[in-house]
Design a protein around this motif. Structure first.
Motif, mmCIF file in Angstrom:
data_model
loop_
_atom_site.group_PDB
_atom_site.id
_atom_site.type_symbol
_atom_site.label_atom_id
_atom_site.label_comp_id
_atom_site.label_asym_id
_atom_site.label_seq_id
_atom_site.Cartn_x
_atom_site.Cartn_y
_atom_site.Cartn_z
ATOM 1 N N HIS A 28 0.903 -1.145 0.025
ATOM 2 C CA HIS A 28 -0.071 0.034 0.016
ATOM 3 C C HIS A 28 0.812 1.298 0.102
ATOM 4 N N PRO A 29 0.585 2.131 -0.524
ATOM 5 C CA PRO A 29 1.471 3.442 -0.562
ATOM 6 C C PRO A 29 1.583 4.030 0.780
ATOM 7 N N THR A 30 0.801 3.641 1.763
ATOM 8 C CA THR A 30 1.405 4.344 3.275
ATOM 9 C C THR A 30 2.283 3.354 3.872
ATOM 10 N N LEU A 31 2.681 2.231 3.380
ATOM 11 C CA LEU A 31 3.704 1.373 4.033
ATOM 12 C C LEU A 31 4.930 1.645 3.336
ATOM 13 N N ALA A 32 6.037 1.616 4.129
ATOM 14 C CA ALA A 32 7.456 1.631 3.704
ATOM 15 C C ALA A 32 7.824 0.583 2.901
ATOM 16 N N THR A 33 7.587 -0.428 3.293
ATOM 17 C CA THR A 33 7.895 -1.931 2.499
ATOM 18 C C THR A 33 6.822 -2.784 2.815
ATOM 19 N N ALA A 99 -3.942 2.937 8.721
ATOM 20 C CA ALA A 99 -3.552 4.279 7.950
ATOM 21 C C ALA A 99 -4.070 3.928 6.691
ATOM 22 N N ALA A 100 -4.261 2.970 6.241
ATOM 23 C CA ALA A 100 -4.979 2.969 4.748
ATOM 24 C C ALA A 100 -6.287 3.291 4.584
ATOM 25 N N ILE A 101 -6.959 3.311 5.959
ATOM 26 C CA ILE A 101 -8.485 3.848 5.757
ATOM 27 C C ILE A 101 -8.416 5.275 5.208
ATOM 28 N N SER A 102 -7.417 6.025 5.720
ATOM 29 C CA SER A 102 -7.385 7.540 5.204
ATOM 30 C C SER A 102 -7.191 7.831 3.860
ATOM 31 N N SER A 103 -6.567 6.731 3.069
ATOM 32 C CA SER A 103 -6.244 6.765 1.704
ATOM 33 C C SER A 103 -7.326 6.311 0.797
#
Length: 170
Positions: A28-33, A99-103
């Motif tokens: 996901h774009p919110t994850l670093a890896t 974190a993905a909820i806001s995306s």
């Protein structure tokens, strides 16, 4: 009855000794890896991660977690969605899901099935998306599906009068 050469080769190539390692990769774009998991029962100190090859990155660690992956079935309206349940989510996925909820971007999921006899050639299902996610303190469940190709513009171009005047009889 004699077997054809192709059938003999198919029977000879059948892997009956190795185990299958089912893996999931969440990105996901919110994850670093990406988050990578291999199906199994974690044994602290002995069996917590498994190193497996991933294209481009080489060998990476997959965290051992309990998950249930149900392949899509054939339903009256067509092919149903695959179902996924990951246990012990509070430890691994809960922060990432929050974190993905806001995306507005969906989770990208890659399912790989590795044979322990040949880990270099896994069976790969990439391009999966995860939706209808529900999270509890002990697990996360969701549907896995491919993006609906029929909803995309084809051929992906917008034909305008400036770019294609012949289409408008000019």
């Amino acid at each position: 009855m004699a077997l054809s050469t192709a059938l003999e080769e198919a029977y000879a190539a059948c892997d009956v000794e190795g185990d299958i390692l089912d893996t999931l990769e969440f990105d996901h774009p919110t994850l670093a890896t990406p988050l990578r998991f291999v199906q199994g029962t974690r044994v602290p100190g002995l069996y917590e991660t498994v190193s497996l090859p991933v294209p481009v990155e080489g060998a990476v660690d997959f965290t051992v977690v309990a998950f249930n992956f149900t392949r899509p079935g054939l339903e009256e309206g067509g092919v149903g969605r695959a179902k996924l349940r990951v246990d012990n989510v509070s430890r691994y996925l809960q922060e990432a899901l929050r974190a993905a909820i806001s995306s507005d971007q969906p989770f990208s999921v890659v399912y790989r099935a590795y044979s322990t006899l040949d880990t270099g050639n896994p069976e790969v299902f990439d391009g999966l998306r995860m939706g209808n996610v529900s999270v509890s303190p002990v697990s996360a469940t969701g549907d896995l599906f491919y993006e609906e190709i029929e909803m995309k513009a084809f051929p992906g171009l917008t034909y305008t009068l400036d770019d294609y005047p012949a289409l408008y009889g000019q």
